[in-house]
Design a protein around this motif. Structure first.
Motif, PDB file in Angstrom:
ATOM      1  N   TRP B  84       0.733  -1.068   0.129  1.00  8.97           N
ATOM      2  CA  TRP B  84      -0.023  -0.104   0.129  1.00  8.97           C
ATOM      3  C   TRP B  84       0.768   1.221  -0.082  1.00  8.97           C
ATOM      4  CZ3 TRP B  84      -4.427  -1.570  -1.337  1.00  8.97           C
ATOM      5  CH2 TRP B  84      -4.861  -3.113  -0.877  1.00  8.97           C
ATOM      6  N   PRO B  85       0.205   2.277  -0.501  1.00  7.62           N
ATOM      7  CA  PRO B  85       1.034   3.633  -0.638  1.00  7.62           C
ATOM      8  C   PRO B  85       1.188   4.273   0.844  1.00  7.62           C
ATOM      9  CG  PRO B  85      -0.948   3.978  -1.537  1.00  7.62           C
ATOM     10  CD  PRO B  85      -0.752   2.543  -1.274  1.00  7.62           C
ATOM     11  N   VAL B  86       1.698   3.462   1.842  1.00  2.00           N
ATOM     12  CA  VAL B  86       1.960   4.204   3.038  1.00  2.00           C
ATOM     13  C   VAL B  86       3.292   5.037   3.096  1.00  2.00           C
ATOM     14  CG1 VAL B  86       0.939   2.404   4.455  1.00  2.00           C
ATOM     15  CG2 VAL B  86       3.398   2.247   3.947  1.00  2.00           C
ATOM     16  N   ASP B  87       3.264   6.063   3.962  1.00  2.00           N
ATOM     17  CA  ASP B  87       4.446   6.884   4.136  1.00  2.00           C
ATOM     18  C   ASP B  87       5.658   6.118   4.793  1.00  2.00           C
ATOM     19  OD1 ASP B  87       4.797   7.567   6.899  1.00  2.00           O
ATOM     20  OD2 ASP B  87       2.456   8.153   6.711  1.00  2.00           O
TER      21      ASP B  87
END
Lengths: 329, 248
Positions: B84-87
């Protein structure tokens, strides 16, 4: 930091839509009268409308929305795929088959809960089948394949029931039920579905940390103490409790479990555990809004909830896919 | 202190042993380079030790309960999956999952891991939008944040530029000096010779040599296992190994 304001906003939105759902209907009743009637002990027509028609409908909208939103977010987190949705593992189509058999055999007409109970039985059989097919050591791919096989079988058997139906009235009743609706439901339906749904919600909400760990893949998650077999078992049971009960009560309502997590993911920093809570609230808000819309758009024609969800959900989903593709360029 | 002990560890794929009766002990303070040609069984040995694949024989890691094991050993898989595009900070903090609560300890561990991998300025960036090499460093930081006495890293420096390869190898060496145990599979024999305190040479599922770099990177081993010739020298700048040519 954005996700800290997402939850209050979604909770407030759900509350407002819940109140609106209680206040909107064919009978024009003032706000104050509606609220008074809701808590009245007298058996007036107004109290009956509020307590026996509108309240269960609004409650069921919340329950179905929470169940579908939560299931969608949990499945997407487990499969690490934003296109996963609650129908993927074959529970909803099996529950629908159970309901269709109840309608066809006349079991649904014999007593009020005949249809939802048959649908729940269908969902339970699907769970047994999927656990047997996915096996004790199967991964995400095995689960998807097992779900596709069960969905295909349930759809084929549903077609067979329709095909062999002796009269067109039974067919039309079945087809209308499959379109999904929350009208003409009572508190009995709430009582039947609630225990299954609460069990499902509790199970799925405890999976947050494991789903977070799965962001790094199955190997890394397992090395961080996640018991993958246990996770898969709990996921299947949790989703089945939620989706089986939701389908049993409301019929097939698509797109909520697919679109809601997709919309909310950016607002919770794509964190799978935070997305569970957000999707539960977002699902409730979306089903409440859609159920209000079906009452407002065509009040005389019994527009089905599942039909509206599909009509609104499909273009919305196409728009999201377009945005995703644009971001990838 | 012994951090890992394998006794006759065997992993079968059908009838064929891909890891064949491996005996191994790794102490605290060791930086073990796991070397060998493709398909030698390096990844499977580490996955088998962790219990991620069915095994025969004994692994001390498999005897621990999963929660305890997760606080004892970190695993950096070869597949660099970020679903997922997590930081970056969120991703690195996933390494704290095995540790209960204590947000302050989590923040400190994450900050240290980010700093060690020179990623402090990347903390708020979306991990999936970084380059492949940057993502690899983020995933190493995630494993560091787990703060385990033992770290198993599968081709951790593959895809990194030379500066970052050296930085990671120096970091692993530093961690070993601090008392942790590192096992890292490595294809770059030059970097392995220069930074590892011990090399484990695998061939066809078996450990064929185990010792300091000068005793493992011998002409015979290079010929028999890799089919190459190489040049090894102890210099003022430390040991140097250079593969030379493929032997026919």
């Amino acid at each position: 930091m954005r996700d800290h304001i997402v939850f209050p906003i979604l909770a407030t939105l759900t509350l407002i839509l819940f109140m609106a759902s209680l206040l909107i209907g064919p009978a024009s009743i003032g706000i104050l009268d509606s609220i008074t009637a809701l808590f009245s002990d007298e058996e007036t027509p107004l109290a009956l409308v509020m307590q026996e028609i509108r309240l269960p409908r609004a409650l069921l909208a919340v329950m179905v929305g929470v169940s579908l939103g939560l299931s969608g977010a949990a499945l997407q987190g487990y499969l690490r795929n934003p296109l996963a949705e609650p129908g993927l593992i074959g529970i909803s189509s099996s529950a629908a088959l159970g309901a269709v058999i109840a309608l066809q055999t006349g079991f649904a007409a014999q007593f009020a809960l005949g249809l939802p109970l048959s649908a729940l039985l269908g969902a339970c059989l699907a769970v047994v089948l999927i656990l047997a097919l996915a096996g004790p050591r199967g991964g995400a791919l095995t689960l998807i394949l097992a779900g596709i096989a069960i969905s295909a079988l349930a759809a084929a058997l549903t077609s067979l029931v329709l095909n062999l139906s002796p009269n067109p009235f039974a067919v039309s009743e079945i087809v209308f039920w499959m379109m999904g609706s929350l009208s003409d439901r009572s508190m009995t339906h709430v009582s039947l579905a609630l225990p299954f749904m609460i069990a499902g919600w509790v199970i799925l909400l405890t999976l947050g940390r494991s789903l977070d760990a799965l962001t790094l893949g199955e190997d890394a998650a397992a090395s961080m103490g996640v018991k993958l077999n246990r996770l898969r078992f709990l996921l299947i049971v949790g989703v089945a409790s939620c989706v089986g009960a939701a389908t049993a009560i409301a019929g097939a309502i698509g797109f909520v479990g697919l679109v809601v997590p997709h919309i909310l993911r950016p607002f919770v920093g794509a964190h799978p555990s935070r997305l569970l809570w957000a999707s539960a609230l977002g699902g409730a808000a979306m089903v409440l809004a859609a159920d209000i819309a079906v009452r407002l758009i065509l009040p005389d024609r019994d527009l089905k909830l599942g039909v509206l969800m599909a009509i609104v959900g499909a273009p919305l989903f196409l728009h999201l896919i377009y945005n995703t593709r644009r971001d990838q360029l | 202190m012994i951090l890992l002990s394998l006794q006759n560890l065997t992993v079968m794929r059908g009838e064929c042993p891909v890891v064949d009766h491996v005996n191994l002990t790794v102490d605290a303070g060791a930086f073990v380079g796991l070397i060998g040609p493709n398909g030698a069984g390096k990844t499977t040995l580490m996955r088998g030790a962790l219990g991620l694949v069915p095994t025969q024989g004994d692994s001390s890691l498999q005897q621990m309960d999963p929660a305890h094991r997760a606080r004892h050993v970190g695993w950096l898989p070869q597949s660099r999956e970020i679903a997922w595009p997590v930081d970056v900070r969120t991703l690195v903090s996933l390494g704290r999952i095995p540790h209960s609560g204590r947000p302050k300890a989590t923040d400190t561990a994450v900050d240290q891991a980010l700093a060690r991998m020179h990623l402090t300025d990347f903390a708020d960036r979306i991990a999936t939008k970084l380059s492949g090499g940057e993502q690899a460093r983020v995933l190493i930081a995630r494993a560091l944040a787990q703060e385990t006495p033992l770290l198993l890293a599968d081709e951790a420096i593959a895809g990194l530029d030379p500066a970052n390869q050296i930085m990671v190898m120096q970091l692993f060496s530093q961690l070993a000096t601090e008392g942790r145990g590192i096992i890292a599979s490595i294809h770059d024999l030059g970097l392995a010779a220069r930074h590892c305190s011990r090399l484990l040479l695998m061939h066809m599922g078996r450990v064929v040599a185990d010792g300091p770099p000068d005793q493992v990177l011998t002409p015979d081993h290079m010929r028999d296992v890799f089919g190459i010739s190489g040049y090894y020298a102890d210099t003022d700048h430390g040991p140097i190994f250079q593969p030379l040519e493929v032997l026919t």
